[in-house]
Design an enzyme around this catalytic site. Sequence first.
Site, PDB file in Angstrom:
ATOM      1  N   ASN A 102      20.269   1.652  41.735  1.00 50.55           N
ATOM      2  CA  ASN A 102      21.276   0.784  41.126  1.00 50.55           C
ATOM      3  C   ASN A 102      22.623   1.117  41.767  1.00 50.55           C
ATOM      4  OD1 ASN A 102      23.472   0.502  38.899  1.00 50.55           O
ATOM      5  ND2 ASN A 102      21.793  -0.687  38.036  1.00 50.55           N
TER       6      ASN A 102
ATOM      7  N   THR B 113      17.962   2.948  26.261  1.00 51.06           N
ATOM      8  CA  THR B 113      18.360   3.870  25.191  1.00 51.06           C
ATOM      9  C   THR B 113      17.174   4.599  24.543  1.00 51.06           C
ATOM     10  OG1 THR B 113      20.307   2.518  24.823  1.00 51.06           O
ATOM     11  CG2 THR B 113      19.661   3.951  23.011  1.00 51.06           C
TER      12      THR B 113
ATOM     13  N   SER C 299      18.718   1.801  34.373  1.00 51.53           N
ATOM     14  CA  SER C 299      19.748   2.618  35.021  1.00 51.53           C
ATOM     15  C   SER C 299      20.671   3.287  33.996  1.00 51.53           C
ATOM     16  CB  SER C 299      20.581   1.719  35.933  1.00 51.53           C
ATOM     17  OG  SER C 299      21.620   2.456  36.518  1.00 51.53           O
TER      18      SER C 299
ATOM     19  N   LYS D  48      20.478   6.202  37.849  1.00 42.73           N
ATOM     20  CA  LYS D  48      21.868   6.012  37.426  1.00 42.73           C
ATOM     21  C   LYS D  48      22.663   5.338  38.550  1.00 42.73           C
ATOM     22  CE  LYS D  48      25.751   6.727  35.197  1.00 42.73           C
ATOM     23  NZ  LYS D  48      26.029   5.794  34.074  1.00 42.73           N
ATOM     24  N   GLY D  49      23.542   4.404  38.188  1.00 44.80           N
ATOM     25  CA  GLY D  49      24.312   3.661  39.177  1.00 44.80           C
ATOM     26  C   GLY D  49      25.079   4.559  40.142  1.00 44.80           C
TER      27      GLY D  49
ATOM     28  N   ILE E  31      30.684   5.579  29.386  1.00 47.95           N
ATOM     29  CA  ILE E  31      30.523   6.710  30.301  1.00 47.95           C
ATOM     30  C   ILE E  31      31.489   6.549  31.472  1.00 47.95           C
ATOM     31  CG2 ILE E  31      28.870   7.992  31.766  1.00 47.95           C
ATOM     32  CD1 ILE E  31      28.164   7.949  28.706  1.00 47.95           C
TER      33      ILE E  31
ATOM     34  N   GLY F 133      17.121  -2.938  24.377  1.00 49.28           N
ATOM     35  CA  GLY F 133      16.563  -2.471  23.111  1.00 49.28           C
ATOM     36  C   GLY F 133      15.073  -2.210  23.109  1.00 49.28           C
TER      37      GLY F 133
ATOM     38  N   CYS G 225      30.807  -4.791  36.770  1.00 50.44           N
ATOM     39  CA  CYS G 225      31.927  -3.907  37.087  1.00 50.44           C
ATOM     40  C   CYS G 225      33.161  -4.731  37.399  1.00 50.44           C
ATOM     41  CB  CYS G 225      31.608  -3.071  38.330  1.00 50.44           C
ATOM     42  SG  CYS G 225      30.143  -2.096  38.142  1.00 50.44           S
TER      43      CYS G 225
ATOM     44  N   ASN H 243      28.458   3.096  24.451  1.00 52.55           N
ATOM     45  CA  ASN H 243      28.804   4.086  25.459  1.00 52.55           C
ATOM     46  C   ASN H 243      29.918   3.575  26.349  1.00 52.55           C
ATOM     47  OD1 ASN H 243      28.013   3.782  28.534  1.00 52.55           O
ATOM     48  ND2 ASN H 243      26.455   2.659  27.378  1.00 52.55           N
TER      49      ASN H 243
HETATM   50  C1  LIG Z   1      24.547   5.785  28.451  1.00 52.99           C
HETATM   51  C2  LIG Z   1      24.239   4.548  29.247  1.00 52.99           C
HETATM   52  C3  LIG Z   1      24.551   4.499  30.613  1.00 52.99           C
HETATM   53  C4  LIG Z   1      24.280   3.358  31.373  1.00 52.99           C
HETATM   54  N1  LIG Z   1      24.586   3.342  32.703  1.00 52.99           N
HETATM   55  C5  LIG Z   1      24.285   2.234  33.448  1.00 52.99           C
HETATM   56  C6  LIG Z   1      24.543   2.204  34.857  1.00 52.99           C
HETATM   57  O1  LIG Z   1      25.012   3.179  35.449  1.00 52.99           O
HETATM   58  N2  LIG Z   1      24.249   1.064  35.547  1.00 52.99           N
HETATM   59  C7  LIG Z   1      23.698  -0.042  34.928  1.00 52.99           C
HETATM   60  O2  LIG Z   1      23.433  -1.026  35.593  1.00 52.99           O
HETATM   61  N3  LIG Z   1      23.428  -0.015  33.601  1.00 52.99           N
HETATM   62  C8  LIG Z   1      23.710   1.077  32.849  1.00 52.99           C
HETATM   63  N4  LIG Z   1      23.413   1.088  31.499  1.00 52.99           N
HETATM   64  C9  LIG Z   1      22.806  -0.110  30.870  1.00 52.99           C
HETATM   65  C10 LIG Z   1      21.298   0.051  30.707  1.00 52.99           C
HETATM   66  O3  LIG Z   1      20.654   0.199  31.944  1.00 52.99           O
HETATM   67  C11 LIG Z   1      20.698  -1.155  29.959  1.00 52.99           C
HETATM   68  O4  LIG Z   1      20.931  -2.334  30.703  1.00 52.99           O
HETATM   69  C12 LIG Z   1      21.284  -1.343  28.572  1.00 52.99           C
HETATM   70  O5  LIG Z   1      21.512  -0.103  27.963  1.00 52.99           O
HETATM   71  C13 LIG Z   1      20.414  -2.191  27.658  1.00 52.99           C
HETATM   72  O6  LIG Z   1      19.126  -1.623  27.487  1.00 52.99           O
HETATM   73  P1  LIG Z   1      18.716  -0.665  26.258  1.00 52.99           P
HETATM   74  O7  LIG Z   1      19.139  -1.354  25.002  1.00 52.99           O
HETATM   75  O8  LIG Z   1      17.250  -0.489  26.383  1.00 52.99           O
HETATM   76  O9  LIG Z   1      19.459   0.605  26.462  1.00 52.99           O
HETATM   77  C14 LIG Z   1      23.676   2.233  30.735  1.00 52.99           C
HETATM   78  C15 LIG Z   1      23.352   2.288  29.367  1.00 52.99           C
HETATM   79  C16 LIG Z   1      23.616   3.421  28.622  1.00 52.99           C
HETATM   80  C17 LIG Z   1      23.243   3.445  27.164  1.00 52.99           C
END
Ligand SMILES: Cc1cc2nc3c(=O)[nH]c(=O)nc-3n(C[C@H](O)[C@H](O)[C@H](O)COP(=O)(O)O)c2cc1C
Lengths: 262, 310
Positions: free
Chosen positions: B104, B271, B26, B50-51, B76, B249, B135, B74
């Site tokens: 999500n 990411t 997400s 996206k959530g 956001i 990751g 949250c 981030n």
């Molecule tokens: C820019 C960005 C926005 C994210 N927005 C959400 C979100 O809206 N809801 C959520 O549950 N996780 C969100 N995440 C978390 C990711 O879904 C994920 O759990 C986290 O980044 C770890 O995974 P990764 O290292 O592969 O990015 C976001 C992560 C990033 C980098």
Amino acid sequence: MIQAKRQITLNESLGADIYRLSIQAPEIAATAQAGQFIMVKTGVGFDPLLRRPFSIHQTEGDEIQILFKRLGKGTTLLSKLAAGQQLDILGPLGNAFTLQEGPCCLIGGGMGVAPLLFLAQTMRSRGITPHILLGARNKAELMAFLPAFQALDGSLRYATDDGSMGQRGFIIEALPALLAEDNKAKWQVYSCGPYPMMRAVAAICQHKWPCQVSMETMMACGISACLGCTITARNTNRKGGKYLHVCQDGPVFAAEQIEWKS
Amino acid sequence: MNDNNQDLRVDIGGGLKLNNPVMTASGTFGYGREFESFTELDSLGAIVVKGISLRPRPGNPPPRIVETACGMLNAIGLENVGLEAFIKDKLPYLKGHKCPLIVNILGDSIEEYRHLAAGLDQEEGISAIELNISCPNVKKGGVAFGSQPDLARELTTTVRQATSLPLIVKLSPNVSDIGAMARAAETGGANAVSLINTLIGMAIDIRLKKPVLANITGGLSGPAIKPVALRMVWQAADAVHIPVIGIGGISTWQDAMEFIMAGASAIQVGTANFFNPAAVDEIQAGIRRYMRENNINQLHTLIGAARGGK
Ligand SMILES: Cc1cc2nc3c(=O)[nH]c(=O)nc-3n(C[C@H](O)[C@H](O)[C@H](O)COP(=O)(O)O)c2cc1C
Ligand SMILES: Cc1cc2nc3c(=O)[nH]c(=O)nc-3n(C[C@H](O)[C@H](O)[C@H](O)COP(=O)(O)OP(=O)(O)OC[C@H]3O[C@@H](n4cnc5c(N)ncnc54)[C@H](O)[C@@H]3O)c2cc1C
Ligand code: FES
């Protein structure tokens, strides 16, 4: 829009840590418009992790060219690549400058001049002769990008901060005089450069002349997925916020869309 | 890419079976459409969007992101279009694709989560709900739902009653006992847990002598967090009987296999989508190749393979 590994055909040092790098990318060259950018993976592996955004400086046949300054990790890696090597690129991204009727003024400083060459070339191909104002720190920096602009015929003025070439001071100081030369005309002003310069250009043009600026922010994706590349807008959007996304809504904005910070 | 000899199907609980274990995380894949030029959306294990909150959220002021060593921070601020616009503008496109869609959701209060789940329950084309519990709970003074087992259980129970869709609870890593959080979600009626969300971190601009992010702190993601995420997935798999979805990751097929062998039934790529928009396809292809080369016919036999039967 493509993501692909493409061959570098030129990576030339222009002095003052500035380089121009050409890439064989027919899909991008065919559709790219002035103001658009590409995202470049500057190295293999995870450090630096994110792609870096660069404006399209010009296109020629099947090739696109970027103009960049060596600043940190990513651009240092980029500066070491040689013709024949492959580069992972993504583009063309973002919107473009909008061409409008009326005399045109292009004002750029530092690496902000990169998209303005493409814009000036586009204008020339449509029979428009832009007035171009360029600023640089010093002679070495100016000479890195000036020749490409001199190759276009048109009116060209330049300044350096230290006075080592052209007028001394900021190029912005030359803008009011140029616009005053034809006070009744509906000038179209296009700007890209350091934030304070674009803010000053916006202030000069406010309520008088339409002005388009190309903005910079940190970017993680370039394709409107991360929502990280925001700048503050003057007006509220439908999400109830005042944010614009540079990779999606820009990088080119009307100057009055932006809430300029002091 | 379909190779009949390899069966990549996995079961992530609540009756939801995926054709392959590779999903998008997400907030890193927009609403799908952003990636249509780079990936085969139809062949993804699932898309997690996206959530979504009940009302649109503008998000945090800039700067919102900064790169760190092998990762990024981030803040956001959960910017999103809100439930109504999601259903009207985003859902029709997503429904047109074959892969399962997981929505999500996030909220300020248990009530908001309940409304969201009930609203989505009415819609066709949604395969599951993922609950982002990282949250702040406004009514409880801003403590994250995901930081206390009792709160997480209460939230899960309420949402469980509001929808018959499979329910995934996405856990925050910013806790001292991840096993306890996973158990709280299981007790509350979750069909699966997904983890990890981002780790709280920060960066300082030494030239300006102030934090880089306007929000001061941000969530760390990317390859830098993989070892921590893997450890937590291992611990969560120890703690619960429901499927565990690994996140954190994951950038290559080898990363994905590590999570699966640690006990994850499926994985999410976050990411990596930013720097490699074809990452999800490459990871799926890599898993297939690994299975072919090692004569493995069924991927699910590798789930927890590194646990030595535990
Ligand atoms: C820019 C960005 C926005 C994210 N927005 C959400 C979100 O809206 N809801 C959520 O549950 N996780 C969100 N995440 C978390 C990711 O879904 C994920 O759990 C986290 O980044 C770890 O995974 P990764 O290292 O592969 O990015 C976001 C992560 C990033 C980098
Ligand atoms: C739409 C767009 C178009 C651009 N076009 C050009 C161009 O044509 N030519 C050019 O030389 N540069 C351009 N830039 C800026 C360029 O992307 C950065 O200079 C580059 O990312 C720096 O990478 P680095 O790894 O060398 O630096 P880093 O090690 O990441 O950082 C070095 C310094 O650069 C700053 N920086 C890093 N990323 C950015 C960024 N995205 N924007 C602004 N500053 C940054 C950092 O704050 C730091 O001070 C553009 C940026 C955007 C957003
Ligand atoms: S750079 Fe990711 S949304 Fe603009």
